[in-house]
Design an enzyme around this catalytic site. Structure first.
Site, PDB file in Angstrom:
ATOM      1  CG  HIS A 176       4.767  -7.897  -2.057  1.00 22.47           C
ATOM      2  ND1 HIS A 176       3.928  -8.758  -2.733  1.00 22.47           N
ATOM      3  CD2 HIS A 176       5.784  -8.649  -1.576  1.00 22.47           C
ATOM      4  CE1 HIS A 176       4.427  -9.992  -2.658  1.00 22.47           C
ATOM      5  NE2 HIS A 176       5.543  -9.950  -1.959  1.00 22.47           N
ATOM      6  CG  ASN A 213      -3.878  17.381   3.606  1.00 24.85           C
ATOM      7  OD1 ASN A 213      -3.897  16.466   4.408  1.00 24.85           O
ATOM      8  ND2 ASN A 213      -4.576  18.481   3.753  1.00 24.85           N
ATOM      9  CG  HIS A 224      -1.326   0.364   3.336  1.00 24.94           C
ATOM     10  ND1 HIS A 224      -0.986   1.171   4.394  1.00 24.94           N
ATOM     11  CD2 HIS A 224      -2.036  -0.656   3.859  1.00 24.94           C
ATOM     12  CE1 HIS A 224      -1.462   0.648   5.517  1.00 24.94           C
ATOM     13  NE2 HIS A 224      -2.101  -0.466   5.222  1.00 24.94           N
ATOM     14  CD  GLU A 225       0.634   3.722   0.248  1.00 19.45           C
ATOM     15  OE1 GLU A 225       1.035   2.639  -0.199  1.00 19.45           O
ATOM     16  OE2 GLU A 225       0.771   4.051   1.432  1.00 19.45           O
ATOM     17  CD  GLU A 276      -1.828   8.215   2.330  1.00 21.12           C
ATOM     18  OE1 GLU A 276      -0.857   8.893   2.692  1.00 21.12           O
ATOM     19  OE2 GLU A 276      -1.727   7.051   1.899  1.00 21.12           O
ATOM     20  CD  GLU A 305       0.920   6.220   6.621  1.00 23.21           C
ATOM     21  OE1 GLU A 305       1.840   5.392   6.608  1.00 23.21           O
ATOM     22  OE2 GLU A 305       0.360   6.613   5.588  1.00 23.21           O
TER      23      GLU A 305
HETATM   24  C1  NOJ Z   1       2.951   3.861   3.442  1.00 27.99           C
HETATM   25  C2  NOJ Z   1       2.124   2.879   4.173  1.00 27.99           C
HETATM   26  O1  NOJ Z   1       0.879   3.408   4.516  1.00 27.99           O
HETATM   27  C3  NOJ Z   1       2.881   2.465   5.399  1.00 27.99           C
HETATM   28  O2  NOJ Z   1       2.091   1.642   6.206  1.00 27.99           O
HETATM   29  C4  NOJ Z   1       4.139   1.789   4.981  1.00 27.99           C
HETATM   30  O3  NOJ Z   1       4.878   1.472   6.116  1.00 27.99           O
HETATM   31  C5  NOJ Z   1       4.965   2.690   4.090  1.00 27.99           C
HETATM   32  N1  NOJ Z   1       4.178   3.227   3.038  1.00 27.99           N
HETATM   33  C6  NOJ Z   1       6.151   1.982   3.481  1.00 27.99           C
HETATM   34  O4  NOJ Z   1       5.704   1.001   2.600  1.00 27.99           O
END
Ligand code: NOJ
Ligand code: CA
Length: 715
Positions: free
Chosen positions: A425, A205, A494-495, A183, A519
């Protein structure tokens, strides 16, 4: 345990072995360079053993892409697989197939290559390894193969030593090497400038574990001074750790740098095994990099028999309002609860919980009214008050809703309107906890009719010491995909690690984040040129859940405390549905905002999420990208164009349209005075009749762009 092959040799076996050794040595001395060309003859891969060290070299139209570069691996506690080799076999073959992806940028994909597989034997250790090269018209993939054998049963990788010796000090689009996150804002610089710019690149960052002043992530996009576009990445990352690149900024040699696990090891391998493919996409046209299917092609075909449950998704969500700080994921405040004994029905609500019944129904109504497939709801389950505090190993069970979220009723309501709720989740990085609950969590989803899950891995991994990109975690992400498939569930991670084309094998992997998404427009902003780079970098591995469509570019409109703004014009937000390919597309802004701009919102309603065909009309990494795509099974085309902070005039030719047909073009463009900082919401919509003979010029504002829908006249 005693190694079965370590029993003493008989005298006869020993002299036989000596003879074999001699033969291998002779073979090694006489080994000549092997060469294989791409099907169109423009790429040439050569392999050569140089004094027992395996090396390869790649040329494109006679130009050096990769100079002679070493191959091999360093092992832990035993001699390396880097030298002392003789070539014991070399096989070539050609392959040509056309396959049909479950979803994608085109209806069919051609997988056409010439292959060279070189078998290498270390006489001294009696170990064998194979290097398999596949040369496509658009680049090269190669991997290490470790056949099952007595003297190489299982081993630990200390480091993979694959080199990519570049031919010059190229311009690079790079992210700092990091074992836990991608990110970052992309830095554009010469390779020789990486070291000097590393500190600034990391500052500000979400950096966690950068490892070196010249460590880089992949996909790494490069441009040589004489105009060659080169992309380095990997394909089919399975049971292996994620590859970074270490740059030698004197020699311009990149070398693989694998993600270490909790004790610093870089991979536990048991033969037979293969490494992921190392990929080099190359062309003198930037657009060819965007169109390359090499990474997908190097993945195995899916074994899923039934894929009818996998469908592209356009969705809205109870999400941006939490990201901006307008509402919260949590139902109450930390002060009101004790984690081990909380009864949420008795605690005082904080009054800002987004995922409440009435509000979720508003989103469902909005989705149904405008033809969306789904509504993502985050913050529906208990635990968000302390979601990455010290209790995070226990906090989420993935099945307990807050008292104001009625799982059964909301799913019934949504499904009665032909809309699905997307499950969320968030694991808070506690993978142990997630695996503990995975079965019941997926059964719960099946019970209520959820068919897709967004997973999340925010924060340090538990068990502590593991990294988001180490082998153990790679196996976790793939385990989740397999488990999800068994429950007919689609996954948007995600992540998680950046994709490597695995969606060919697991088409239920419909999205990933693994880069700086929208985001960040609420966390200080993305660079105005961000979306002119991502398709050349992050998207080379697979689609991204970028979550575009923010029309209210001032975040303070939702949360007065938040001074961030979206570094894009509104018109460009529309373009992203075409330029950021994904079978999963979110309209990320709030219904109340879309209701104020229903004319522009029409494009998001109309745009397809699955395609028969894709063309790149204009492209230069860091500056601009213009795509045209044909909607799957329909005659409509959609165009999207994004540009950097300078703005530009785009000139396109509609020659991709079908001969003899007339189309109505609706153009959603920046107004003449639009500017991503000063006047981002100024847009204009116009309609005109066009055919394949039409040429269009369109001004794009700084940080702007445009979107066009092309619908056959009379439809
Ligand atoms: C980071 C994610 O990228 C985001 O989309 C999510 O809302 C938050 N974490 C909380 O899970
Ligand atoms: Ca630029």
């Amino acid at each position: 345990m005693k190694h079965p092959a370590s029993r003493p040799l008989t005298a006869a076996a020993r002299s036989g072995q000596r003879l074999l050794l001699l033969c291998l040595l002779l073979l090694g001395l006489t080994a000549r360079a092997e060469e294989v060309k791409s099907p169109n003859g423009q790429l040439t891969l050569s392999f050569e053993l140089q004094a027992g060290v395996p090396t390869y070299r790649l040329r494109y139209k006679g130009r050096e892409v990769i100079k002679p570069s070493k191959l091999g691996l360093e092992l832990k506690g035993t001699s390396s697989l880097q030298s002392g080799f003789t070539q014991t076999a070399a096989q070539q073959r050609s392959f040509d197939e056309t396959w049909t992806p479950v979803w994608g940028e085109s209806k069919t994909i051609r997988n056409h290559y010439n292959e060279l597989a070189v078998t290498l034997t270390q006489a001294e250790t009696q170990r064998t390894m194979r290097v398999r090269f596949r040369v496509f018209d658009d680049g090269l993939g190669f991997r290490y193969e470790f056949p099952r054998q007595p003297k190489l049963d299982y081993f630990t990788i200390k480091e993979e030593r694959t080199q990519f010796a570049l031919a010059g000090d190229h311009k690079a689009f790079w992210l700092p090497g990091d074992y836990d996150t991608q990110e970052y804002s992309t830095v554009t610089s010469k390779l020789s400038e990486v070291r000097g710019r590393m500190k600034a690149a990391v500052t500000g960052n979400a950096s966690q574990t950068t490892f070196s002043p010249t460590g880089l992530q992949t996909p790494l996009m490069l441009k040589s001074q004489d105009g060659l576009y080169i992309n380095i990445h990997e394909a089919a990352l399975i049971d292996y750790s994620c590859m970074h690149l270490e740059l030698n900024d004197q020699t311009m040699v990149l070398e693989s740098h694998l993600t270490p696990d909790a004790v610093g090891d870089k991979g536990l391998i048991q033969t037979p095994a293969n490494s992921p493919w190392r990929t080099i996409i190359v062309s003198d046209k930037a657009g060819d990099i965007l169109l390359s299917k090499l990474v997908l092609n190097l993945n195995e075909p899916t074994k899923f028999k039934d894929v009818s449950w996998i469908k592209p998704v356009k969705y809205v969500g109870v999400w941006w309002e939490m990201i901006t700080g307008k509402s919260t994921w949590s139902y109450t405040n930390m002060d009101n609860i004790k984690l081990d004994s909380v009864d949420y029905r008795k605690v005082k609500p904080n009054g800002t919980h987004g995922a409440n019944n009435a509000h979720v129904k508003e989103y469902i109504d909005f989705a149904a009214q405008h033809g969306f497939d789904a509504v993502l709801v985050e913050g529906w389950n208990t635990g968000w008050e302390d979601w990455f505090g010290k209790h995070k190993d226990y906090v989420f069970d993935f099945v307990t809703p807050y008292p104001d979220f009625d799982v059964q009723e909301l799913n019934r309501y949504a499904q009665s309107k032909n809309v699905r709720i997307i499950m969320h989740h968030e694991t808070s990085g506690s993978v142990r906890n997630y695996e503990r609950h995975l079965d019941t969590a997926f059964q719960f989803m099946n019970k209520y009719g959820y068919n897709a899950v967004k997973t999340g891995y925010v924060g340090d991994i538990v068990p502590l010491g593991h990294k988001h990109y180490d082998q153990w975690m790679i196996n976790h992400y793939n385990y989740v995909l397999e488990k999800a498939a068994a429950h007919r569930i689609m996954v948007n991670g995600h992540e998680a690690v950046r994709p490597t084309g695995l969606s060919r094998t697991y088409p239920n992997l419909i999205g990933n984040e693994a880069a700086r998404g929208t985001e960040y427009e609420s966390f200080g902003g993305n660079n105005a040129d961000h979306t002119t780079i991502l398709p050349f970098t992050r998207l080379i591995g697979g689609p991204m859940d970028y979550t575009p469509g923010i029309f209210q570019t001032k975040v303070s409109a939702y949360n007065p405390q938040n001074t961030s703004f979206v570094h894009s014009t509104l018109a460009r937000q529309l373009a992203l549905y075409v330029t950021m390919y994904s079978p999963l597309q979110m309209a990320a802004d709030l219904p109340e905002t879309y209701n104020k701009h229903l004319d522009a919102f029409q494009f998001i309603k109309d745009v397809a999420v699955d395609w028969d065909d894709t063309k790149v009309l204009e492209a230069e990494p860091g500056d601009y990208i213009t795509y045209a795509r044909k909607a799957k099974g329909r005659s409509s085309w959609f165009v999207g164009s994004t540009c950097d902070e300078n703005g530009r005039t785009s000139s396109i030719d509609l020659g991709f349209l079908e001969p003899g047909k007339k189309y109505v073009a609706t153009i959603y463009a920046d107004a003449p005075d639009a500017h991503y900082e000063r006047n981002p919401q100024a847009y204009q919509i116009r309609k005109l009749n066009v055919t394949r003979k039409t040429k269009l010029t369109q001004r794009c504002a700084p940080g702007g762009g445009y979107a066009i829908s092309l619908v056959e006249a009379g439809r």
